[in-house]
Design an enzyme around this catalytic site. Sequence first.
Site, PDB file in Angstrom:
ATOM      1  N   GLU A  35       0.808  -1.223   0.000  1.00 15.80           N
ATOM      2  CA  GLU A  35       0.000   0.000   0.000  1.00 15.80           C
ATOM      3  C   GLU A  35       0.847   1.281   0.000  1.00 15.80           C
ATOM      4  O   GLU A  35       0.374   2.336  -0.411  1.00 15.80           O
ATOM      5  CB  GLU A  35      -0.972   0.007   1.180  1.00 15.80           C
ATOM      6  CG  GLU A  35      -2.152  -0.944   1.015  1.00 15.80           C
ATOM      7  CD  GLU A  35      -2.900  -0.744  -0.304  1.00 15.80           C
ATOM      8  OE1 GLU A  35      -3.221   0.407  -0.642  1.00 15.80           O
ATOM      9  OE2 GLU A  35      -3.147  -1.750  -1.001  1.00 15.80           O
ATOM     10  N   HIS A  37       3.534   1.752  -1.834  1.00 18.57           N
ATOM     11  CA  HIS A  37       3.757   2.036  -3.265  1.00 18.57           C
ATOM     12  C   HIS A  37       2.470   2.562  -3.914  1.00 18.57           C
ATOM     13  O   HIS A  37       2.502   3.498  -4.718  1.00 18.57           O
ATOM     14  CB  HIS A  37       4.164   0.758  -4.003  1.00 18.57           C
ATOM     15  CG  HIS A  37       5.468   0.152  -3.565  1.00 18.57           C
ATOM     16  ND1 HIS A  37       5.535  -1.012  -2.850  1.00 18.57           N
ATOM     17  CD2 HIS A  37       6.752   0.556  -3.740  1.00 18.57           C
ATOM     18  CE1 HIS A  37       6.800  -1.326  -2.620  1.00 18.57           C
ATOM     19  NE2 HIS A  37       7.569  -0.380  -3.135  1.00 18.57           N
ATOM     20  N   LYS A 150       9.469   7.320   3.441  1.00 15.38           N
ATOM     21  CA  LYS A 150       9.983   6.141   4.144  1.00 15.38           C
ATOM     22  C   LYS A 150      11.509   6.070   3.970  1.00 15.38           C
ATOM     23  O   LYS A 150      12.244   5.773   4.884  1.00 15.38           O
ATOM     24  CB  LYS A 150       9.307   4.902   3.574  1.00 15.38           C
ATOM     25  CG  LYS A 150      10.100   3.629   3.619  1.00 15.38           C
ATOM     26  CD  LYS A 150       9.696   2.806   4.787  1.00 15.38           C
ATOM     27  CE  LYS A 150      10.500   1.556   5.020  1.00 15.38           C
ATOM     28  NZ  LYS A 150      11.077   0.915   3.898  1.00 15.38           N
ATOM     29  N   ASP A 151      11.951   6.360   2.731  1.00 14.60           N
ATOM     30  CA  ASP A 151      13.387   6.374   2.432  1.00 14.60           C
ATOM     31  C   ASP A 151      13.828   7.842   2.443  1.00 14.60           C
ATOM     32  O   ASP A 151      14.034   8.452   1.398  1.00 14.60           O
ATOM     33  CB  ASP A 151      13.631   5.711   1.077  1.00 14.60           C
ATOM     34  CG  ASP A 151      13.184   4.265   1.084  1.00 14.60           C
ATOM     35  OD1 ASP A 151      13.979   3.401   1.438  1.00 14.60           O
ATOM     36  OD2 ASP A 151      11.999   4.009   0.766  1.00 14.60           O
ATOM     37  N   MET A 185       5.456   0.196   6.232  1.00 15.92           N
ATOM     38  CA  MET A 185       5.313  -0.819   5.175  1.00 15.92           C
ATOM     39  C   MET A 185       6.609  -0.936   4.397  1.00 15.92           C
ATOM     40  O   MET A 185       7.252   0.067   4.080  1.00 15.92           O
ATOM     41  CB  MET A 185       4.179  -0.429   4.231  1.00 15.92           C
ATOM     42  CG  MET A 185       2.841  -0.660   4.837  1.00 15.92           C
ATOM     43  SD  MET A 185       1.553  -0.546   3.591  1.00 15.92           S
ATOM     44  CE  MET A 185       0.129  -0.811   4.623  1.00 15.92           C
TER      45      MET A 185
HETATM   46  P1  AMP Z   1      11.118   0.398  -3.142  1.00 15.81           P
HETATM   47  O1  AMP Z   1      10.309  -0.536  -3.984  1.00 15.81           O
HETATM   48  O2  AMP Z   1      11.321  -0.083  -1.740  1.00 15.81           O
HETATM   49  O3  AMP Z   1      12.393   0.833  -3.821  1.00 15.81           O
HETATM   50  O4  AMP Z   1      10.246   1.710  -2.976  1.00 15.81           O
HETATM   51  C1  AMP Z   1       9.776   2.414  -4.095  1.00 15.81           C
HETATM   52  C2  AMP Z   1       9.220   3.722  -3.642  1.00 15.81           C
HETATM   53  O5  AMP Z   1       8.166   3.507  -2.715  1.00 15.81           O
HETATM   54  C3  AMP Z   1      10.269   4.591  -2.907  1.00 15.81           C
HETATM   55  O6  AMP Z   1      10.080   5.950  -3.284  1.00 15.81           O
HETATM   56  C4  AMP Z   1       9.913   4.367  -1.467  1.00 15.81           C
HETATM   57  O7  AMP Z   1      10.281   5.453  -0.618  1.00 15.81           O
HETATM   58  C5  AMP Z   1       8.408   4.236  -1.539  1.00 15.81           C
HETATM   59  N1  AMP Z   1       7.920   3.518  -0.369  1.00 15.81           N
HETATM   60  C6  AMP Z   1       8.300   2.299   0.078  1.00 15.81           C
HETATM   61  N2  AMP Z   1       7.676   2.000   1.230  1.00 15.81           N
HETATM   62  C7  AMP Z   1       6.885   3.057   1.529  1.00 15.81           C
HETATM   63  C8  AMP Z   1       6.006   3.365   2.602  1.00 15.81           C
HETATM   64  N3  AMP Z   1       5.808   2.543   3.621  1.00 15.81           N
HETATM   65  N4  AMP Z   1       5.375   4.567   2.582  1.00 15.81           N
HETATM   66  C9  AMP Z   1       5.585   5.441   1.570  1.00 15.81           C
HETATM   67  N5  AMP Z   1       6.395   5.204   0.536  1.00 15.81           N
HETATM   68  C10 AMP Z   1       7.047   4.037   0.512  1.00 15.81           C
END
Ligand code: AMP
Length: 284
Positions: A35, A37, A150-151, A185
């Site tokens: 959620e 993403h 988150k990041d 998440m």
């Molecule tokens: P990732 O697939 O982990 O590389 O994340 C892709 C994008 O989704 C990045 O911009 C992350 O910061 C964002 N993202 C991952 N988890 C969350 C979360 N819990 N809340 C908000 N954005 C997130």
Amino acid sequence: MRVIQNQKELRLQIQAYQREGKTTGLVPTMGYLHEGHISLVNQSKTACGITMVSIFVNPLQFNDPEDLRKYPRDTERDLNMLEKAGVDLVFLPTADDMYPFGEPLLKMQMPDLTSQLCGKYRPGHFDGVLFVVLKLLQLFSPDRAFFGKKDYQQLAVIKRMAYELSVPTEIVGCSLIREADGLAMSSRNVRLSEKGRKHATMIYRALKIVKKSYEEGKRDPGELKEIAWDVIETGSLNRVEYIEFVNRTTLQPVSTVSDDTVVAVAAYTEGVRLIDNLEIGDRE
Ligand code: AMP
């Protein structure tokens, strides 16, 4: 929803969107979607006519080969979620398509923003992030690109890169989305056992206690750090990697905690690396 697997086809589709005068939004991901993403996708859908998502587990940003090997993947499930969310285009490149000559010769670095927090413990990680994000921005030329808080360090580094290189895409930071019990998440959460999952919730509990202590008048980062560290490690499966109090923009450690401070944490639960953060001064 159009699924594209190579750069050439992607270019043609992007040119078509541009000819039609559509505003485009890009959500870069590494898949195994949740959620968090989807909240980025929804923000893009609100702001842009066309929403595009990339799914690419970027080998360049994994400093630990074991972490790359264990990174969860399920493309079919991801595509179903994106279709339901109303995404227009998904880009699913292979590593060979992104890096046809193997490891790129060009290196991107931003030591002032990456020598602390996650960058300190994951050497080379942000170099790989910068490289792939700039490459994706070049490939998609989106009007806006959406990244999660988150990041937190990643968002700061990408914003700075886009600013310094005059990238015309607007970089949009989106709220951190949590599970009902407060755990941030993450695609990596699936690697936790039921017990580990419970212990991992101590991370957010510690952040909330820090915020409460701040609201009650505590300003010393050392003292607050000790409180948070103890709370997290009351979960016997948790091991804190770092807890830092930094300025929201410069990411430099602060000597006095203020409304501009963000507290960022990385901890291992059952060997799974989890990150979380809280902007201390925000009223929720
Ligand atoms: P990732 O697939 O982990 O590389 O994340 C892709 C994008 O989704 C990045 O911009 C992350 O910061 C964002 N993202 C991952 N988890 C969350 C979360 N819990 N809340 C908000 N954005 C997130």
